[in-house]
Design a protein around this motif. Structure first.
Motif, PDB file in Angstrom:
ATOM      1  N   PRO A   1       0.816  -1.226   0.002  1.00 15.06           N
ATOM      2  CA  PRO A   1       0.054  -0.051   0.017  1.00 15.06           C
ATOM      3  C   PRO A   1       0.793   1.204  -0.208  1.00 15.06           C
ATOM      4  N   LEU A   2       0.382   2.286  -0.705  1.00 13.75           N
ATOM      5  CA  LEU A   2       0.909   3.564  -0.835  1.00 13.75           C
ATOM      6  C   LEU A   2       0.857   4.504   0.417  1.00 13.75           C
ATOM      7  N   VAL A   3       1.774   5.370   0.791  1.00 12.98           N
ATOM      8  CA  VAL A   3       1.594   6.019   2.006  1.00 12.98           C
ATOM      9  C   VAL A   3       1.681   7.519   1.681  1.00 12.98           C
ATOM     10  N   GLY A   4       0.983   8.286   2.673  1.00 14.90           N
ATOM     11  CA  GLY A   4       0.960   9.954   2.400  1.00 14.90           C
ATOM     12  C   GLY A   4       0.538  10.404   1.096  1.00 14.90           C
ATOM     13  N   VAL A   5      -0.195   9.827   0.304  1.00 13.98           N
ATOM     14  CA  VAL A   5      -0.894  10.284  -1.057  1.00 13.98           C
ATOM     15  C   VAL A   5      -1.986  11.093  -0.800  1.00 13.98           C
ATOM     16  N   ASP A   6      -1.921  12.308  -0.906  1.00 17.31           N
ATOM     17  CA  ASP A   6      -3.041  13.245  -0.605  1.00 17.31           C
ATOM     18  C   ASP A   6      -3.207  14.404  -1.595  1.00 17.31           C
ATOM     19  N   THR A   7      -2.379  14.316  -2.715  1.00 21.01           N
ATOM     20  CA  THR A   7      -2.647  15.340  -3.964  1.00 21.01           C
ATOM     21  C   THR A   7      -2.696  14.435  -4.963  1.00 21.01           C
ATOM     22  N   THR A   8      -3.027  14.709  -6.197  1.00 16.28           N
ATOM     23  CA  THR A   8      -2.856  14.200  -7.485  1.00 16.28           C
ATOM     24  C   THR A   8      -1.410  14.206  -7.923  1.00 16.28           C
ATOM     25  N   THR A   9      -0.814  15.194  -7.628  1.00 17.42           N
ATOM     26  CA  THR A   9       0.568  15.533  -7.855  1.00 17.42           C
ATOM     27  C   THR A   9       1.552  14.523  -7.107  1.00 17.42           C
ATOM     28  N   ASP A  10       1.078  13.944  -6.225  1.00 16.07           N
ATOM     29  CA  ASP A  10       1.737  12.829  -5.409  1.00 16.07           C
ATOM     30  C   ASP A  10       1.894  11.905  -6.411  1.00 16.07           C
ATOM     31  N   VAL A  11       0.828  11.430  -6.936  1.00 16.47           N
ATOM     32  CA  VAL A  11       0.710  10.257  -7.969  1.00 16.47           C
ATOM     33  C   VAL A  11       1.605  10.534  -8.983  1.00 16.47           C
ATOM     34  N   LEU A  12       1.634  11.832  -9.482  1.00 21.56           N
ATOM     35  CA  LEU A  12       2.291  11.962 -10.562  1.00 21.56           C
ATOM     36  C   LEU A  12       3.972  11.913 -10.392  1.00 21.56           C
TER      37      LEU A  12
END
Length: 719
Positions: free
Chosen positions: A228-239
């Protein structure tokens, strides 16, 4: 490899876990080998090596010596073009005439002045084709043979290595420190973090990961492992994550060519996007800024195949322009254009960091009736913004009482632009009000220490490490704007490079500037001598590595001494197999070979996008000579860069940086005085445990002391 990285990053040696035995002979050899390169082993470290069997003890000793030699640049051979450098370096024109004479003689006949003149006038002579020009005419062993041994001096560096815990414990400690850092890391720390993230994937994890580039590195490992990914809270985090696992730039400074993603990876990325947008649709506003990259990523993720994640599909619809999603910054900009500065500040209150970074502009544009609204918004944002943003704003405010003589914009990649400062200054009352508010908030966030603070005065002029991207990796490298005292009678600069695949010519040069930042002379491959400054000779290719040196006596008449590395031809700083810059200090009677690790005061990597590197400047001040770190690159031209051609650009940047007031460790330590006792270290060891802050820590601090040296200063930045 982890052992070496830990030693170089922390100057702590992980304890060996080999068979016990008698390694005292190896310990003595280690001690002697370290002294030869300007290091010493702590008593605990030598005792530990002595308790290991000879085999494991030797393995540990070899790792330690190799790590520190590489750290100071002693892992390669630093040959000089002129074998007698700094003596016996000819006049530049005299040398070229000698090489030209050799070329004419090679064609037969006599090398009369008339024949030399005819050869030059014909235009058929290429400097690089002259016999013996640009390539070593002697071996490294022959160079050493003509130089006396280095005479020891009080100014020679001696850096202490300490014994650490096991390699697993040291790796975990460093991993948690880097991953949980509140300041963005530099390239070197990001690379170490990537290695540690793999080794520590099953161990303790940081409670928070404040820096988004760090999240991308950690999530890159988790994506590959299917965790599982951690700390992803913006779309830019995924980019950022997609860029990271594609081998690109997670800071999004430069575009990335995305790799193909496995189906499980696509599902994880799209699910993360869907969760972010589903929880807060306003996060779609971040997509427009990187619309083209989102389009390219969509070609790899195939979001239309995954109808179960409709919010993720909206991201790519916004990127393609099929759906509008105004960003917070866009809404604020629209309000500013409409003359509603107070409402713009209210809009930005939803993003405290963005509001504080925009505070100067809002305060300048706000009419008198709305200025109070802006100040209130800024005051309300102080408690929610990160400590790094607060300190950055505090430094900014410190420099806004008067217009700067030159305004410099430095990018994250360390390129820069200099222009006139046309901003009207902020009023003295406003500067005082903002400074007091920021000082109070910063002081409130500093933890109360159990022990008194003992501070080495040498650390006071170190600029706060607010971003690792404002520095290079290396040894004793300080953040941009930091100052360090320089002792000795002679500065010796060196640059080393090794080309990867094509002929590459780097040129070490020195520009001298006067009190008004006007040129006072230069030394380079076109001018070997000036006012006692001496160049070691031009090397024009580096298949097996090459080094150039410049000696600068500290009696030189210039006020500022600016070493620079120009790419004349070939591979960039990012393309070469290896490149570095460093400086040594020496007394005149020391002699010795051109390079000696014991006299190296600092060594930095050269990794940047420009064609001219400006690592540091040396300034003559009322307190003596000081080294001021620049960490800047000039764009330059694709080839043929020379110091003569970038004098004005270099001088402008040096002036802008030297005259800027940076927040230093002195500022942060002053805020601590309201919470705990702060005393300056006078080289006397305390009787009770302390919290020690300095460039290096002395051996013999009482047990229980907490030590913050150069590798840990970032931990003092409040969150």
């Amino acid at each position: 490899m982890l052992d070496k990285a830990i030693i170089q990053r922390t100057l702590r040696v992980p304890a060996g876990d080999g068979t016990a035995g008698d390694g005292t002979a190896v310990a003595r050899q280690l001690d002697a080998a370290l002294l030869d390169v300007g290091f010493s082993a702590s008593r605990d470290l030598l005792e530990h090596v002595g308790t290991l069997a000879p085999g494991p003890a030797m393995d540990l000793a070899v790792t330690v010596v190799a790590a520190v030699r590489e750290l100071v640049g002693d892992h390669v051979r630093h040959n000089a073009y002129f074998i007698g450098f700094p003596d016996d370096v000819p006049d530049t024109v005299e040398f070229w005439v000698d090489r030209l004479r050799a070329a004419v003689l090679a064609g037969g006949g006599t090398a009369t002045d008339e024949r030399l003149r005819a050869a030059v006038v014909s235009g058929g002579m290429n400097l690089l084709d002259l016999p013996g020009y640009g390539t070593y005419q002697h071996s490294y062993a022959e160079l050493l043979a003509v130089h006396d041994a280095l005479v020891g001096a009080a100014g020679d560096r001696l850096t202490l290595l300490r014994l650490g815990d096991t390699v697993e414990a040291e790796a975990t400690r460093l991993y948690l420190t880097l991953a949980g850092s509140v300041t963005p890391p530099g390239e070197a720390d990001l690379a170490i973090l990537g290695e540690l993230a793999v080794a520590c994937a099953d161990g303790p994890q940081p409670a928070e990961i404040p820096v988004r580039e760090n999240r991308a590195v950690l999530n890159g490992i988790r994506l590959v492992l299917g965790r599982p990914l951690v700390g992803v809270d913006t779309t830019t985090d995924v980019l950022r994550l997609a860029c990271q696992v594609s081998g690109g730039d997670a800071a999004l400074t430069t575009p990335t060519r995305f790799r193909a993603f496995r189906r499980p990876e696509r599902r994880m990325l799209l699910a993360a996007l869907d969760q972010v947008v589903g929880a807060n649709p306003s996060k779609l506003g971040d997509v427009v800024r990187y619309a083209e990259r989102w389009k390219r990523l969509g070609e790899r993720l195939h979001p239309h195949e995954y109808g179960q994640w409709p919010y993720a599909q909206q991201v790519f619809a916004v990127a393609r322009g099929e759906r509008r999603a105004p960003s917070l910054a866009g809404r604020a900009e629209a309000a500013i254009r409409a003359g509603a500065v107070g409402p713009a500040a209210s809009v930005l209150s939803a993003a405290p960091g963005l509001l504080l970074r925009s505070a100067d502009r809002l305060l300048r544009l706000a009419p008198a009736a709305e200025r109070g609204t802006v100040v209130d918004a800024v005051t309300g944002a102080l408690g929610s913004a990160s400590g790094r943003v607060l300190l950055s704003l505090r430094e900014h405010v410190e420099n806004r009482s008067t217009p700067a003589s030159a305004r410099m914009y430095a990018s994250r990649s360390r390129t820069s632009f200099v222009g006139p400062d046309r901003r009207p200054p902020l009023s003295a009352d406003l500067v005082a009000e903002l400074s007091a508010l920021l000082d109070a908030e910063i002081a409130a966030r500093l933890p109360a220490l159990e022990r008194r603070l003992l501070v080495d005065p040498a650390v006071l002029d170190v600029a706060l490490p607010l971003s690792g991207r404002a520095a290079e990796g290396g040894f004793a490298v300080l953040p941009r704007g930091s100052r360090a005292s320089v002792s000795g009678e002679l500065l010796r600069f060196f640059t080393y490079w090794r080309q990867a695949s094509r002929r590459t010519d780097y040129d070490l040069s020195v520009l001298l500037l006067d009190d008004e930042f006007h040129s006072a002379g230069q030394v380079s491959w076109t001018n070997y001598h000036h006012d006692g400054v001496v160049h070691s000779g031009d090397v024009t290719e580096a298949k097996n590595g090459a080094t150039e040196f410049v000696d600068v006596p500290l009696t030189v008449r210039g006020r500022y001494v600016v070493p620079q590395v120009n790419i004349y031809a070939g591979e960039s700083f990012d393309e070469v197999a290896e490149s570095m810059f460093g400086y040594q200090t020496r007394a005149r009677e020391q002699r010795g070979a051109p390079f000696d690790a014991r006299t190296v005061q600092a060594r930095s990597q050269l990794r940047g996008p420009g064609r001219v590197a400006l690592p540091i400047v040396f300034a003559r001040t009322a307190r003596g000579w000081q080294a001021v770190w620049l960490h800047l690159y000039l764009r330059g031209t694709p080839s043929f860069n020379r110091v003569e051609d970038n004098t004005f650009g270099t001088a402008d940047r040096v002036r802008a940086l030297v005259e800027r007031r940076y927040l230093t460790m002195a500022y942060l330590l002053d805020r601590w005085r309201t919470k705990t006792e702060v005393t300056m270290w006078d080289a006397t060891l305390p009787d009770e445990p302390v919290t020690f802050v300095g460039i290096d820590a002395p051996e013999g601090l009482p047990d229980g002391s907490e030590v913050y040296t150069l590798d840990r200063l970032g931990e003092l930045i409040p969150g």
